[in-house]
Design a protein around this motif. Structure first.
Motif: not given
Ligand code: GAL
Length: 343
Positions: A47, A65, A76, A78-80, A90, A93, A96
């Motif tokens: 990320a 990502y 992409y 990403s997300c956390y 995690f 995505l 995407d």
């Protein structure tokens, strides 16, 4: 005598107003700048150029990502999520996609930043969107000519987000973007603009889907712009324009967002080149006892981006001064707000 007393009192006041990380408690989870950070699946967090949004007691980290096995032409985000800013789960995505608006396969999606609109309840993501002017162009050096922001929305924080459109904020070229939410909840986009030789702090529109008005233009060659309001002062920092290569990041201060802004000063000894990192966000953690401001930086590995690392450190900040301490392991208690440096 009077002068001595005055100096003593002044020194005490300065010390009290400076947030200085203390020694760490032994039991707290540890943040290791520059190490591999594993998510709940045991994978290295991916990320980069990230932003963080706090929703209730949870922080959501959005970033570029950049997997080793990326599908050509796809980009992409990403997300956390985390409740302690140390352990990250995690969440998927939220973006995407292939290039929108016919930009072509050699396109750029960088530095995602998400805002939450209190009234519409929408989550609004800003992206640096770029690409060559000619969509058939394959030369990577031509991939930064569009200089636009993209906007995507979602009803839920982790998405998926629906891509809406791209534009040049305030009609200006825009590359690196940063986000800032002021204490009154107002949302701002920070963006670097090469032709104007500086960067903008701009207020989002009432629905957050547009960039509405210039709050400040700061004439300085700074990107990776990050901003925090701490103890009555605004601190802005960013990097020089050297691409993926690290450089000495600098900061300036102002009483009001619109300025006047001070001169820029180094945040760390310049020869360390910000300890090999580049700014992406200043995260303010307000606890019951203390407020800690975290410098979030990327240690880029341009030829192996999936292995790029994160340098997060609690800043020494206050009374108009800001310093990034030499990276070492540290702990954070998000309840009290206290950061502790490990011996
Ligand atoms: C940096 C920027 C990164 C990326 C890179 C490409 O200056 O901060 O986000 O755009 O250039 O060279």
């Amino acid at each position: 005598m009077k002068t001595k007393l005055y100096h003593g009192v002044a020194a005490c006041i300065l010390l009290l107003s400076l947030a200085v990380p203390t020694r760490a408690a032994d039991t707290a989870p540890i943040i290791k700048p520059g190490a591999i950070w594993h998510d709940d699946r045991g994978e290295h967090i991916n990320a980069h150029g990230g932003g963080i949004l706090q929703v209730g007691g949870t922080w959501y980290w959005f970033g570029e990502y950049r997997p080793k096995d990326a599908v050509p032409g796809r980009r992409y985000v990403s997300c956390y999520s985390s409740v302690d800013l140390v352990h990250w789960t995690f969440r998927g995505l939220p973006i995407d996609m292939t290039a929108p608006e016919g930009i072509g396969p050699n396109w750029v999606l960088e530095r995602p930043k998400v805002f939450h609109h209190a009234k519409t309840k929408k989550f609004v993501m800003y992206l640096h969107l770029d690409g060559p002017l000619d969509p058939r162009e394959a030369d990577p050096d031509k991939a930064y000519k569009l200089a636009r922001v993209g906007v995507a929305v979602s009803d839920t924080v982790e998405g998926p987000y629906t891509y809406l459109r791209s534009f040049r904020p305030l009609g200006q070229e825009s590359r690196d973007i940063g986000q800032f939410i002021d204490d009154d909840g107002s949302a701002y986009l920070i963006f670097e603009s090469r032709p104007t030789k500086g960067f903008f702090i701009a207020k989002l529109s009432a629905d957050y889907l547009d960039v509405a008005a210039q709050t400040a233009f700061i004439e300085a060659p700074i990107e990776g712009g990050a901003l925090v309001h701490y103890d009555g002062l605004y601190y802005i920092l960013g990097s020089a324009l050297t691409g993926w290569a690290p450089n000495p990041n600098k900061y300036a201060t102002a009483k009001e967002l619109k300025g006047p802004w001070s001169e820029f000063k180094d945040i760390a000894p310049p020869e360390t080149k910000t300890y090999g990192s580049q700014s992406t966000l200043l995260l303010k953690v307000v606890g019951t006892d203390k407020t800690t401001v975290i410098f979030m930086g990327d240690q880029w590995k341009p030829r192996a981006q999936w292995d790029s690392r994160y340098l997060w450190m609690p800043l020494e900040i206050g009374a108009g001064r800001l310093r990034l301490p030499e990276p070492r392991e540290w702990t954070l208690d998000v309840k009290t707000g206290a950061a502790g440096l490990r011996p």
